[in-house]
Design a protein around this motif. Sequence first.
Motif, PDB file in Angstrom:
ATOM      1  N   LYS A  18     -25.174  47.860  -0.374  1.00 18.25           N
ATOM      2  CA  LYS A  18     -25.351  48.133   1.051  1.00 18.25           C
ATOM      3  C   LYS A  18     -24.058  48.707   1.623  1.00 18.25           C
ATOM      4  CE  LYS A  18     -26.574  43.721   1.305  1.00 18.25           C
ATOM      5  NZ  LYS A  18     -26.938  43.442  -0.051  1.00 18.25           N
ATOM      6  N   ALA A  19     -24.203  49.659   2.535  1.00 17.14           N
ATOM      7  CA  ALA A  19     -23.058  50.222   3.238  1.00 17.14           C
ATOM      8  C   ALA A  19     -23.415  50.358   4.715  1.00 17.14           C
ATOM      9  CB  ALA A  19     -22.672  51.571   2.657  1.00 17.14           C
ATOM     10  N   LEU A  20     -22.398  50.263   5.565  1.00 18.68           N
ATOM     11  CA  LEU A  20     -22.577  50.333   7.010  1.00 18.68           C
ATOM     12  C   LEU A  20     -21.615  51.371   7.568  1.00 18.68           C
ATOM     13  CD1 LEU A  20     -23.635  49.113   9.735  1.00 18.68           C
ATOM     14  CD2 LEU A  20     -21.721  47.495   9.573  1.00 18.68           C
ATOM     15  N   THR A  21     -22.132  52.245   8.427  1.00 18.25           N
ATOM     16  CA  THR A  21     -21.291  53.179   9.164  1.00 18.25           C
ATOM     17  C   THR A  21     -21.431  52.863  10.644  1.00 18.25           C
ATOM     18  OG1 THR A  21     -21.551  54.908   7.502  1.00 18.25           O
ATOM     19  CG2 THR A  21     -20.844  55.609   9.692  1.00 18.25           C
ATOM     20  N   THR A  25     -19.692  56.973  21.089  1.00 21.99           N
ATOM     21  CA  THR A  25     -19.395  58.187  21.850  1.00 21.99           C
ATOM     22  C   THR A  25     -18.258  58.011  22.852  1.00 21.99           C
ATOM     23  OG1 THR A  25     -21.055  57.614  23.515  1.00 21.99           O
ATOM     24  CG2 THR A  25     -21.787  58.993  21.650  1.00 21.99           C
ATOM     25  N   SER A  26     -17.615  56.865  22.876  1.00 21.60           N
ATOM     26  CA  SER A  26     -16.519  56.624  23.821  1.00 21.60           C
ATOM     27  C   SER A  26     -15.293  57.461  23.450  1.00 21.60           C
ATOM     28  CB  SER A  26     -16.150  55.147  23.847  1.00 21.60           C
ATOM     29  OG  SER A  26     -17.230  54.395  24.343  1.00 21.60           O
ATOM     30  N   PRO A  27     -14.455  57.804  24.431  1.00 18.41           N
ATOM     31  CA  PRO A  27     -13.281  58.638  24.150  1.00 18.41           C
ATOM     32  C   PRO A  27     -12.131  57.881  23.477  1.00 18.41           C
ATOM     33  CG  PRO A  27     -13.389  58.133  26.483  1.00 18.41           C
ATOM     34  CD  PRO A  27     -14.645  57.588  25.864  1.00 18.41           C
ATOM     35  N   SER A  28     -12.214  56.562  23.400  1.00 13.35           N
ATOM     36  CA  SER A  28     -11.156  55.786  22.758  1.00 13.35           C
ATOM     37  C   SER A  28     -11.761  54.787  21.782  1.00 13.35           C
ATOM     38  CB  SER A  28     -10.311  55.067  23.812  1.00 13.35           C
ATOM     39  OG  SER A  28     -11.128  54.215  24.580  1.00 13.35           O
ATOM     40  N   THR A  29     -10.913  54.124  21.020  1.00 14.81           N
ATOM     41  CA  THR A  29     -11.343  53.149  20.016  1.00 14.81           C
ATOM     42  C   THR A  29     -12.154  52.033  20.669  1.00 14.81           C
ATOM     43  OG1 THR A  29      -9.444  53.622  18.617  1.00 14.81           O
ATOM     44  CG2 THR A  29     -10.485  51.483  18.319  1.00 14.81           C
ATOM     45  N   VAL A  30     -13.217  51.608  19.983  1.00 11.72           N
ATOM     46  CA  VAL A  30     -14.056  50.504  20.447  1.00 11.72           C
ATOM     47  C   VAL A  30     -14.055  49.422  19.369  1.00 11.72           C
ATOM     48  CG1 VAL A  30     -16.414  49.793  21.043  1.00 11.72           C
ATOM     49  CG2 VAL A  30     -15.532  51.991  21.856  1.00 11.72           C
ATOM     50  N   ARG A  31     -13.775  48.209  19.781  1.00 12.22           N
ATOM     51  CA  ARG A  31     -13.846  47.072  18.857  1.00 12.22           C
ATOM     52  C   ARG A  31     -15.300  46.611  18.756  1.00 12.22           C
ATOM     53  NH1 ARG A  31      -9.308  42.814  18.922  1.00 12.22           N
ATOM     54  NH2 ARG A  31      -8.510  44.460  17.585  1.00 12.22           N
ATOM     55  N   THR A  79     -20.634  51.251  25.565  1.00 11.02           N
ATOM     56  CA  THR A  79     -20.606  52.504  24.818  1.00 11.02           C
ATOM     57  C   THR A  79     -22.006  52.833  24.325  1.00 11.02           C
ATOM     58  OG1 THR A  79     -19.477  53.709  23.050  1.00 11.02           O
ATOM     59  CG2 THR A  79     -20.112  51.436  22.561  1.00 11.02           C
ATOM     60  N   THR A  80     -22.175  54.028  23.844  1.00  9.46           N
ATOM     61  CA  THR A  80     -23.363  54.390  23.083  1.00  9.46           C
ATOM     62  C   THR A  80     -22.931  54.347  21.623  1.00  9.46           C
ATOM     63  OG1 THR A  80     -24.184  55.800  24.854  1.00  9.46           O
ATOM     64  CG2 THR A  80     -25.082  56.182  22.648  1.00  9.46           C
ATOM     65  N   ALA A  81     -23.519  53.443  20.868  1.00  7.30           N
ATOM     66  CA  ALA A  81     -23.060  53.203  19.504  1.00  7.30           C
ATOM     67  C   ALA A  81     -24.195  53.372  18.498  1.00  7.30           C
ATOM     68  CB  ALA A  81     -22.494  51.791  19.386  1.00  7.30           C
ATOM     69  N   THR A  82     -23.803  53.655  17.265  1.00  7.51           N
ATOM     70  CA  THR A  82     -24.744  53.753  16.155  1.00  7.51           C
ATOM     71  C   THR A  82     -24.252  52.876  15.015  1.00  7.51           C
ATOM     72  OG1 THR A  82     -25.324  56.030  16.724  1.00  7.51           O
ATOM     73  CG2 THR A  82     -25.814  55.308  14.474  1.00  7.51           C
ATOM     74  N   ALA A  83     -25.163  52.095  14.469  1.00  9.96           N
ATOM     75  CA  ALA A  83     -24.909  51.335  13.242  1.00  9.96           C
ATOM     76  C   ALA A  83     -25.890  51.874  12.209  1.00  9.96           C
ATOM     77  CB  ALA A  83     -25.114  49.843  13.471  1.00  9.96           C
ATOM     78  N   TRP A  84     -25.384  52.529  11.178  1.00 10.27           N
ATOM     79  CA  TRP A  84     -26.204  53.192  10.170  1.00 10.27           C
ATOM     80  C   TRP A  84     -26.058  52.426   8.862  1.00 10.27           C
ATOM     81  CZ3 TRP A  84     -29.321  57.491  10.633  1.00 10.27           C
ATOM     82  CH2 TRP A  84     -29.777  58.054   9.452  1.00 10.27           C
ATOM     83  N   LEU A  85     -27.160  51.853   8.385  1.00  7.95           N
ATOM     84  CA  LEU A  85     -27.144  51.114   7.129  1.00  7.95           C
ATOM     85  C   LEU A  85     -27.710  51.986   6.017  1.00  7.95           C
ATOM     86  CD1 LEU A  85     -28.267  47.675   8.436  1.00  7.95           C
ATOM     87  CD2 LEU A  85     -26.207  48.073   7.105  1.00  7.95           C
ATOM     88  N   THR A  86     -27.060  51.945   4.874  1.00  5.26           N
ATOM     89  CA  THR A  86     -27.522  52.655   3.693  1.00  5.26           C
ATOM     90  C   THR A  86     -27.745  51.637   2.596  1.00  5.26           C
ATOM     91  OG1 THR A  86     -26.143  54.551   4.311  1.00  5.26           O
ATOM     92  CG2 THR A  86     -26.983  54.503   2.061  1.00  5.26           C
TER      93      THR A  86
END
Length: 88
Positions: A18-21, A25-31, A79-86
Amino acid sequence: MAADAPSEPYLLTGYDHKALTLSHTSPSTVRMRVEVDLTGTGQWVTYGIYDVPSAKGLDHSFPEGYQAYWLRVIAESPTTATAWLTYR
């Protein structure tokens, strides 16, 4: 994604690789905090906390054979975020 609001849970069980990406879309780092439900009973625990850079995203490979039933992601700021699992 509102700050500190968990994403919908993603199925994580049944796959050896399993891998996660994580990206946003925020202009700075998001924790972002990645939580897992190890037993499928709704008991969420922190798997890891990641500082996801803007415009680059972050890739994480789970250890081979790692098992948990569900995964969810929580951003510390709006933020608008994406968590992509492979899976393979």
